[in-house]
Design an enzyme around this catalytic site. Structure first.
Site, PDB file in Angstrom:
ATOM      1  CE  LYS A  85      -4.369  -1.599   1.844  1.00  0.00           C
ATOM      2  NZ  LYS A  85      -5.470  -1.310   2.745  1.00  0.00           N
TER       3      LYS A  85
ATOM      4  CG  ASP B 241      -9.480   0.599   3.037  1.00  0.00           C
ATOM      5  OD1 ASP B 241     -10.218  -0.258   2.528  1.00  0.00           O
ATOM      6  OD2 ASP B 241      -8.242   0.467   3.094  1.00  0.00           O
TER       7      ASP B 241
HETATM    8  P1  NAD Z   1      -2.506  -2.643  11.044  1.00  0.00           P
HETATM    9  O1  NAD Z   1      -1.527  -3.714  11.397  1.00  0.00           O
HETATM   10  O2  NAD Z   1      -2.139  -1.641  10.009  1.00  0.00           O
HETATM   11  O3  NAD Z   1      -2.874  -1.837  12.391  1.00  0.00           O
HETATM   12  C1  NAD Z   1      -3.108  -2.497  13.611  1.00  0.00           C
HETATM   13  C2  NAD Z   1      -3.618  -1.510  14.662  1.00  0.00           C
HETATM   14  O4  NAD Z   1      -3.989  -2.249  15.833  1.00  0.00           O
HETATM   15  C3  NAD Z   1      -2.592  -0.478  15.136  1.00  0.00           C
HETATM   16  O5  NAD Z   1      -3.250   0.713  15.472  1.00  0.00           O
HETATM   17  C4  NAD Z   1      -2.016  -1.135  16.393  1.00  0.00           C
HETATM   18  O6  NAD Z   1      -1.475  -0.173  17.280  1.00  0.00           O
HETATM   19  C5  NAD Z   1      -3.271  -1.744  16.963  1.00  0.00           C
HETATM   20  N1  NAD Z   1      -3.009  -2.874  17.873  1.00  0.00           N
HETATM   21  C6  NAD Z   1      -2.582  -4.103  17.521  1.00  0.00           C
HETATM   22  N2  NAD Z   1      -2.469  -4.875  18.627  1.00  0.00           N
HETATM   23  C7  NAD Z   1      -2.823  -4.090  19.689  1.00  0.00           C
HETATM   24  C8  NAD Z   1      -2.928  -4.315  21.097  1.00  0.00           C
HETATM   25  N3  NAD Z   1      -2.642  -5.487  21.636  1.00  0.00           N
HETATM   26  N4  NAD Z   1      -3.353  -3.299  21.868  1.00  0.00           N
HETATM   27  C9  NAD Z   1      -3.667  -2.090  21.326  1.00  0.00           C
HETATM   28  N5  NAD Z   1      -3.595  -1.831  20.003  1.00  0.00           N
HETATM   29  C10 NAD Z   1      -3.186  -2.817  19.207  1.00  0.00           C
HETATM   30  O7  NAD Z   1      -3.842  -3.401  10.670  1.00  0.00           O
HETATM   31  P2  NAD Z   1      -5.031  -2.877   9.725  1.00  0.00           P
HETATM   32  O8  NAD Z   1      -4.741  -3.244   8.337  1.00  0.00           O
HETATM   33  O9  NAD Z   1      -5.327  -1.466  10.059  1.00  0.00           O
HETATM   34  O10 NAD Z   1      -6.212  -3.845  10.206  1.00  0.00           O
HETATM   35  C11 NAD Z   1      -6.824  -3.669  11.477  1.00  0.00           C
HETATM   36  C12 NAD Z   1      -8.143  -4.449  11.503  1.00  0.00           C
HETATM   37  O11 NAD Z   1      -9.024  -3.857  10.565  1.00  0.00           O
HETATM   38  C13 NAD Z   1      -8.015  -5.919  11.088  1.00  0.00           C
HETATM   39  O12 NAD Z   1      -8.860  -6.684  11.903  1.00  0.00           O
HETATM   40  C14 NAD Z   1      -8.489  -5.946   9.655  1.00  0.00           C
HETATM   41  O13 NAD Z   1      -9.083  -7.175   9.309  1.00  0.00           O
HETATM   42  C15 NAD Z   1      -9.547  -4.848   9.702  1.00  0.00           C
HETATM   43  N6  NAD Z   1      -9.764  -4.177   8.407  1.00  0.00           N
HETATM   44  C16 NAD Z   1     -11.045  -4.017   8.014  1.00  0.00           C
HETATM   45  C17 NAD Z   1     -11.324  -3.368   6.825  1.00  0.00           C
HETATM   46  C18 NAD Z   1     -12.743  -3.220   6.383  1.00  0.00           C
HETATM   47  O14 NAD Z   1     -12.975  -2.839   5.228  1.00  0.00           O
HETATM   48  N7  NAD Z   1     -13.695  -3.493   7.222  1.00  0.00           N
HETATM   49  C19 NAD Z   1     -10.274  -2.847   6.057  1.00  0.00           C
HETATM   50  C20 NAD Z   1      -8.953  -3.008   6.502  1.00  0.00           C
HETATM   51  C21 NAD Z   1      -8.716  -3.679   7.693  1.00  0.00           C
END
Ligand code: NAD
Length: 289
Positions: A73, A109
């Site tokens: 990305k 998104d």
């Molecule tokens: P990412 O790895 O880019 O970000 C992860 C986030 O979670 C960060 O802010 C991190 O600080 C936080 N985090 C992780 N473990 C943590 C903990 N133990 N305590 C506190 N904070 C914690 O991931 P992403 O791509 O942003 O995805 C995040 C979620 O969103 C996933 O479950 C993914 O499936 C979902 N998602 C959904 C959509 C949608 O269209 N609905 C799109 C993208 C991602």
């Protein structure tokens, strides 16, 4: 009606690694079939270091456009000729449109999130939001919500590798939009309580609560969940996270990330084809329980 593959068929695709779990091929091919559009959408497993070569190939083959999932990305933004305002602020994109070799990067998104919220009958423009997270999903939500005119967004994240980038994004949004963005260390529960109290919507934009860790939630004090708070979780597996279950039991309106996923796809589809994705059909076939 499905258009048979011929010498005219245009290419759309997904680049990233892994990609085999993605619902995007099913969603976009169904939409093309329903509208009689002469495109096919494929998924290609491409690691980050191979993105430049893959993009060069797609340009030469006149692919109409592509989605990008992790880990491509950020690098994809650098390979584009032009970037949308939202992608410029986050430095990330999930959609490329190829206009005769000229590539424009977008992030859909956040658009998907705003449309999913609207579909729940909740109006958040001019209101305050508490957002948990600073990763890919949360950043896209933050930027689009600020650009679209929320009044204030309080963002909470643990002090991990995402935190400095969150501060940079917040600084840009405070400079360029009327939305007030305040960054907080998640380790300050009193600030979190105050922010939620002043918000119409609470969003979990982190992976906390995602399968298999379905008992996890960042909101352990459920007294913060009052009935007039709309609670949105970007997670769609499980369909009801612990946070959403607690919120529902507290009388809140809730939504998971399924329609955000659907509408980010619909926004990409519109950019490539100029047509509206037939979302009701896609919902019924791929997003119903
Ligand atoms: P990412 O790895 O880019 O970000 C992860 C986030 O979670 C960060 O802010 C991190 O600080 C936080 N985090 C992780 N473990 C943590 C903990 N133990 N305590 C506190 N904070 C914690 O991931 P992403 O791509 O942003 O995805 C995040 C979620 O969103 C996933 O479950 C993914 O499936 C979902 N998602 C959904 C959509 C949608 O269209 N609905 C799109 C993208 C991602």
């Amino acid at each position: 009606m499905s258009v048979p593959i011929t010498g005219h068929t245009g290419l759309l695709c997904l680049l990233g690694s892994p990609v085999e779990h993605s619902i995007s091929p099913a969603m976009h091919n169904e939409a093309c079939d329903q509208l009689g559009l002469d495109y096919k959408y494929l998924a290609f497993d491409v690691p980050e270091e191979e993105m430049p070569a893959a993009v060069e190939g797609l340009k030469r083959m006149h692919a109409r456009g592509w989605n990008i999932t992790m880990p491509g990305k950020n690098i994809m933004c650098k390979l584009a000729d032009e970037v949308s305002p939202a992608s410029e602020i986050t430095g990330a994109c999930n959609t490329i449109v190829n206009d005769n070799g000229r590539l424009t990067a977008y992030t859909t998104d956040g658009i998907g999130f705003m449309r999913a919220v609207e579909e729940n009958g909740v109006e958040i423009i001019g209101k305050n939001m508490t957002l948990l997270g600073a990763g890919g999903a949360a950043s896209a939500i933050l930027v689009q919500a600020a650009l679209d005119g929320l009044n204030q967004i309080d963002v909470f994240n643990v002090r991990d590798a995402f935190f400095p980038r969150l501060e940079e994004i917040a600084a840009k949004l405070n400079e360029r939009t009327k939305c007030k963005v305040i960054v907080h260390d998640f380790d300050h529960p009193e600030e979190l309580a105050e922010a939620i109290k002043n918000s119409s919507i609470l969003v979990n934009g982190t992976s906390v609560g995602m399968a298999p860790n379905t008992d996890a939630t960042l909101i352990t004090d459920t007294s913060l969940l009052r009935p007039d708070l709309f609670v949105f979780d970007v997670i769609y597996n499980p369909q009801e996270t612990k946070l959403l279950k607690d919120a529902r039991q507290a009388g809140c309106k809730t939504a998971n990330g399924m329609y955000m996923l659907l509408y980010q796809g619909a926004a990409s589809f519109k950019l490539w084809t100029g047509q509206d994705m037939p979302v009701e059909i896609i919902k019924e076939k791929y997003f119903s329980n």
